[in-house]
Scaffold this active site. Structure first.
Site, PDB file in Angstrom:
ATOM      1  N   ASP A  34       0.828  -1.210   0.000  1.00 11.25           N
ATOM      2  CA  ASP A  34       0.000   0.000   0.000  1.00 11.25           C
ATOM      3  C   ASP A  34       0.857   1.253   0.000  1.00 11.25           C
ATOM      4  O   ASP A  34       1.375   1.664   1.048  1.00 11.25           O
ATOM      5  CB  ASP A  34      -0.910  -0.020   1.242  1.00 11.25           C
ATOM      6  CG  ASP A  34      -1.772   1.215   1.332  1.00 11.25           C
ATOM      7  OD1 ASP A  34      -2.268   1.516   2.446  1.00 11.25           O
ATOM      8  OD2 ASP A  34      -1.946   1.902   0.300  1.00 11.25           O
ATOM      9  N   ASP A  39      -1.480   5.454  -5.503  1.00 12.04           N
ATOM     10  CA  ASP A  39      -1.895   4.672  -4.346  1.00 12.04           C
ATOM     11  C   ASP A  39      -2.300   3.250  -4.707  1.00 12.04           C
ATOM     12  O   ASP A  39      -3.451   2.998  -5.101  1.00 12.04           O
ATOM     13  CB  ASP A  39      -3.052   5.390  -3.644  1.00 12.04           C
ATOM     14  CG  ASP A  39      -3.459   4.659  -2.385  1.00 12.04           C
ATOM     15  OD1 ASP A  39      -4.439   5.088  -1.742  1.00 12.04           O
ATOM     16  OD2 ASP A  39      -2.816   3.649  -2.034  1.00 12.04           O
TER      17      ASP A  39
HETATM   18  C1  LIG Z   1      -5.522   0.215   2.383  1.00 15.44           C
HETATM   19  C2  LIG Z   1      -6.746  -0.648   2.296  1.00 15.44           C
HETATM   20  C3  LIG Z   1      -6.416  -2.121   2.354  1.00 15.44           C
HETATM   21  C4  LIG Z   1      -7.634  -2.993   2.264  1.00 15.44           C
HETATM   22  N1  LIG Z   1      -8.710  -2.561   3.149  1.00 15.44           N
HETATM   23  C5  LIG Z   1      -9.577  -3.475   3.708  1.00 15.44           C
HETATM   24  N2  LIG Z   1      -9.421  -4.765   3.435  1.00 15.44           N
HETATM   25  N3  LIG Z   1     -10.546  -3.044   4.468  1.00 15.44           N
HETATM   26  C6  LIG Z   1      -8.959  -1.120   3.316  1.00 15.44           C
HETATM   27  C7  LIG Z   1      -7.693  -0.325   3.416  1.00 15.44           C
HETATM   28  C1  LIG Z   2      -5.286   9.534   1.495  1.00 16.55           C
HETATM   29  C2  LIG Z   2      -5.724   8.132   1.798  1.00 16.55           C
HETATM   30  C3  LIG Z   2      -5.578   7.257   0.557  1.00 16.55           C
HETATM   31  C4  LIG Z   2      -6.010   5.844   0.847  1.00 16.55           C
HETATM   32  N1  LIG Z   2      -5.249   5.309   1.963  1.00 16.55           N
HETATM   33  C5  LIG Z   2      -4.431   4.230   1.819  1.00 16.55           C
HETATM   34  N2  LIG Z   2      -4.191   3.732   0.620  1.00 16.55           N
HETATM   35  N3  LIG Z   2      -3.926   3.665   2.902  1.00 16.55           N
HETATM   36  C6  LIG Z   2      -5.342   6.071   3.196  1.00 16.55           C
HETATM   37  C7  LIG Z   2      -4.925   7.513   2.962  1.00 16.55           C
END
Ligand SMILES: CC1CCN(C(=N)N)CC1
Ligand SMILES: CC1CCN(C(=N)N)CC1
Length: 327
Positions: free
Chosen positions: A33, A218
């Site tokens: 991520d 992202d």
């Molecule tokens: C960054 C994301 C990873 C996957 N997520 C999830 N399984 N709830 C949400 C946040």
């Molecule tokens: C600005 C947001 C983008 C989605 N996120 C993430 N991938 N962990 C959380 C922060």
């Protein structure tokens, strides 16, 4: 050098991509991520009601584990999910790239969406450590720890549409892309791979932004979330599109042929999505949910997997740039 390469396997609905990571000799499937900076895993110290169906890390079975006494972490994500727990250090191997003392966060509690997401055993945050949530002292990401030992201080993401792609640490593999890589400067001050994106195209017609929020690359977000005026301009060109608040976004008739959508990556390249690559999900026999959605005035535009999987993406920690190439 300690280069490493791992698969990036799409989850069933392509909502995320998972990669095998070995921690203290135990292998788990983690979600890389670039929008966060915590490396955390489901652990044996979680209630079974929360970890059933997941692989869990058991610190007592690792001979290289050391506890970070008194440390804790707690994170919540854009979709409302959250996790928290304790911290230690262990040897982390990602496709051959190894960090001997990586701060690893063990979940003692996660929210429901993580429990139900049974293929996801945790996250590898590849954003910048200024947003790491460990207290009393933030810790570096895997990439920050290994960057100086890599052949090149980079990692690349080749996410694929309905196929397994790859993450590469330390090299830019020319077999994974065609043409030039179009780089733009990254502003890391908010902890993200953030860059300017001031123009967009709909059906090939270029428009100047109005809100002009900065964009982030992202890998941990499924959709492309653009400023609300941009989303409205796009779906204004899709005759059956409506904003369906019960679905939380724009939907349209699946039979529509969608216009292309282009988003500026810095000032001299527009990443263009073909209409056929824009639908995220079919929600009933006739209705589709768009992969491009508004950011609800969030002040940041998120270039998630719907876009990234159509390109080869380079995250350059040395030059602090982000680049995309066609493939
Ligand atoms: C960054 C994301 C990873 C996957 N997520 C999830 N399984 N709830 C949400 C946040
Ligand atoms: C600005 C947001 C983008 C989605 N996120 C993430 N991938 N962990 C959380 C922060």
């Amino acid at each position: 050098n300690e280069n490493g390469e791992v698969d990036a396997a799409p989850e069933s609905n392509e909502s995320e991509y998972l990669s095998p990571v070995t921690v203290g000799g135990q292998s788990l499937n983690l979600d890389f991520d670039t929008g966060s900076a915590d490396f955390w895993m489901f652990s044996s110290s979680m209630p079974l009601s929360q970890s059933q169906g997941h692989s869990t890390f058991n610190a007592s079975k690792s001979s290289t584990w050391s506890v970070y006494k008194g440390a804790s972490w707690e994170i919540s994500y854009g979709d409302g999910s959250s996790a928290s727990g304790t911290v230690g250090f262990d040897t982390v191997d990602i496709g051959g790239a190894t960090v001997t003392s990586q701060a690893v966060e063990l979940a003692t509690g996660v929210s429901g969406s993580f429990t139900s997401d049974v293929n996801n055993d945790g996250l590898v945050g590849l954003g910048f450590s200024s947003i790491n949530t460990i207290q009393p002292q933030q810790q570096k990401t895997f990439f920050e720890n290994i960057m100086d030992d890599l052949e090149q201080p980079v990692f690349t993401a080749d996410l694929e549409d309905n196929a397994t792609g790859s993450y590469n640490f330390g090299t830019i593999d020319p077999s994974e892309y065609t043409g030039d890589i179009h780089f733009t400067a990254v502003d890391k001050s908010n902890g993200f791979w953030e860059f300017a994106s001031d123009t967009y195209t709909v059906g090939g017609n270029k428009s100047q932004c109005q809100t002009c929020s900065p964009a982030i690359a992202d890998t941990g977000t499924s959709l492309v979330l653009v400023d609300d005026d941009v989303a409205a301009a796009y779906y204004g060109q899709v005759s059956s599109a409506v904003y369906d608040s019960s679905q939380g976004g724009y939907t349209y008739n699946c039979t529509e042929s969608l216009p292309t959508f282009g988003i500026a990556i810095g000032s001299d390249y527009t990443a263009t999505l073909q209409g056929a690559d824009i639908t995220f999900a079919q929600i009933d026999s006739q209705t589709c949910f768009g992969g491009i959605q508004g950011n609800s005035g969030g002040g940041i535009q998120i270039m998630g997997d719907i876009l990234l999987k159509q390109f080869f993406a380079v995250f350059d920690g040395g030059n602090e740039t982000f680049g995309v190439a066609e493939k």
